[in-house]
Write an enzyme that holds these catalytic residues in place. Structure first.
Site, PDB file in Angstrom:
ATOM      1  N   SER A   1      -8.017   5.538  -5.107  1.00 23.18           N
ATOM      2  CA  SER A   1      -6.609   5.755  -5.404  1.00 23.18           C
ATOM      3  C   SER A   1      -5.976   6.645  -4.337  1.00 23.18           C
ATOM      4  CB  SER A   1      -6.517   6.432  -6.779  1.00 23.18           C
ATOM      5  OG  SER A   1      -5.195   6.686  -7.117  1.00 23.18           O
TER       6      SER A   1
ATOM      7  N   HIS B   1      -5.568  -7.190  -5.830  1.00 24.96           N
ATOM      8  CA  HIS B   1      -4.272  -6.882  -6.465  1.00 24.96           C
ATOM      9  C   HIS B   1      -3.280  -6.506  -5.381  1.00 24.96           C
ATOM     10  CE1 HIS B   1      -1.100  -5.178  -8.749  1.00 24.96           C
ATOM     11  NE2 HIS B   1      -1.443  -3.929  -8.574  1.00 24.96           N
TER      12      HIS B   1
ATOM     13  N   SER C   1      -9.371   3.373  -7.918  1.00 25.18           N
ATOM     14  CA  SER C   1      -8.024   2.836  -8.110  1.00 25.18           C
ATOM     15  C   SER C   1      -7.533   3.013  -9.545  1.00 25.18           C
ATOM     16  CB  SER C   1      -8.054   1.345  -7.771  1.00 25.18           C
ATOM     17  OG  SER C   1      -6.937   0.704  -8.340  1.00 25.18           O
TER      18      SER C   1
ATOM     19  N   HIS D   1       0.974  -5.954  -4.022  1.00 26.03           N
ATOM     20  CA  HIS D   1       2.383  -5.712  -4.336  1.00 26.03           C
ATOM     21  C   HIS D   1       3.187  -6.524  -3.333  1.00 26.03           C
ATOM     22  CE1 HIS D   1       1.863  -1.547  -6.522  1.00 26.03           C
ATOM     23  NE2 HIS D   1       1.184  -2.521  -7.100  1.00 26.03           N
TER      24      HIS D   1
ATOM     25  N   HIS E   1       5.936  -5.950 -10.794  1.00 25.59           N
ATOM     26  CA  HIS E   1       4.798  -5.168 -10.312  1.00 25.59           C
ATOM     27  C   HIS E   1       4.088  -5.814  -9.115  1.00 25.59           C
ATOM     28  CE1 HIS E   1       0.910  -2.776 -11.473  1.00 25.59           C
ATOM     29  NE2 HIS E   1       0.993  -3.008 -10.177  1.00 25.59           N
TER      30      HIS E   1
ATOM     31  N   GLU F   1      -5.902   0.997 -11.092  1.00 25.47           N
ATOM     32  CA  GLU F   1      -6.000  -0.293 -11.791  1.00 25.47           C
ATOM     33  C   GLU F   1      -7.457  -0.695 -12.073  1.00 25.47           C
ATOM     34  OE1 GLU F   1      -3.601  -1.280 -13.214  1.00 25.47           O
ATOM     35  OE2 GLU F   1      -1.765  -1.021 -12.035  1.00 25.47           O
TER      36      GLU F   1
END
Ligand code: ZN
Length: 223
Positions: free
Chosen positions: A49, A98, A78, A100, A160, A80
């Site tokens: 993270s 993942h 992370s 963005h 998101h 997530e």
């Protein structure tokens, strides 16, 4: 690869860092946004993270058990991580990406799904659903993502980003690129009016033909 295989672990961590840098270069995220993970034996290696990808070192990549227990690295995994673990639990994924990425986020704010305006969407299992908005890092987001993934290897998270998975990090990442390309193509098509889409039968025909030609066993999938 077994978790006691330290060479394998180092390779997996280095690969995750390399694809993190690509995430920025390919415009799928900025800064430290987005995250990537891969199975390493019974464990999951996941990007930490808050560390910008350009500064990330293989030793920063975190190791977590399927129940979320952290096993290595001084960094925080992370935010997530619950979503990644839920996808491993619910699917046969070996890697999860993942993003963005801007095209899917733009679509997510105004459409319930990414429809099939190009047959390459069969590489993701068909039209890609937009999961309802839930706060980042929550177990509810993990559940929403898994629910909307049913029968797909990609899901768009409203307001998101997106998540894709695959049999390895290369496939998961290629699917993230494909998803962003499809979203961009759809937006371009919308500028002409409401675009024609492919029916379920037409998509099934593509899937059957791709299987017959044994695409998918080679890198890149149907062309
Ligand atoms: Zn995110």
């Amino acid at each position: 690869m077994h978790s006691s295989d330290s060479d394998g672990l180092q390779a997996a961590r280095a690969q995750l860092v390399g694809y993190g840098v690509r995430l920025l270069a390919d415009g799928l995220a900025v800064g430290s946004a987005g995250n990537l993970s891969g199975r390493v034996g019974d464990l999951v290696a996941i990007t930490p993270s808050g560390i910008p990808y350009g500064d990330m070192r293989p030793g920063d990549v975190c190791l977590v058990a399927p129940d979320g227990t952290e096993l290595a690295s001084s960094e925080m995994p992370s935010s997530e991580t619950p979503m990644h673990l839920a996808i491993y639990a619910a699917t046969d994924a070996s890697a999860v990406v993942h993003t963005h990425s801007p095209e899917v986020i733009a679509l997510s704010a105004s459409r319930p799904e990414l429809p099939a305006i190009h047959y390459a969407i069969t590489g993701l299992g068909g039209p890609v659903r937009v999961a309802p908005y839930v706060r980042f890092g929550s177990d509810k987001l993990a559940a929403a993502a898994v629910g909307a993934l049913d029968g797909r290897s990609a899901v768009i998270l409203r307001n998101h980003g997106a998540v894709t998975y695959g049999r390895d990090l290369t496939q998961a990442y290629d699917r993230a690129l494909l998803l962003e390309w499809l979203a961009r193509t759809y937006r371009m098509a919308l500028s002409y009016g409401e675009p024609a889409t492919l029916s379920a039968a037409e998509l099934d025909e593509v899937t059957a033909e791709a299987r017959r030609r044994r695409y998918g066993e080679r890198r890149g999938g149907p062309r």
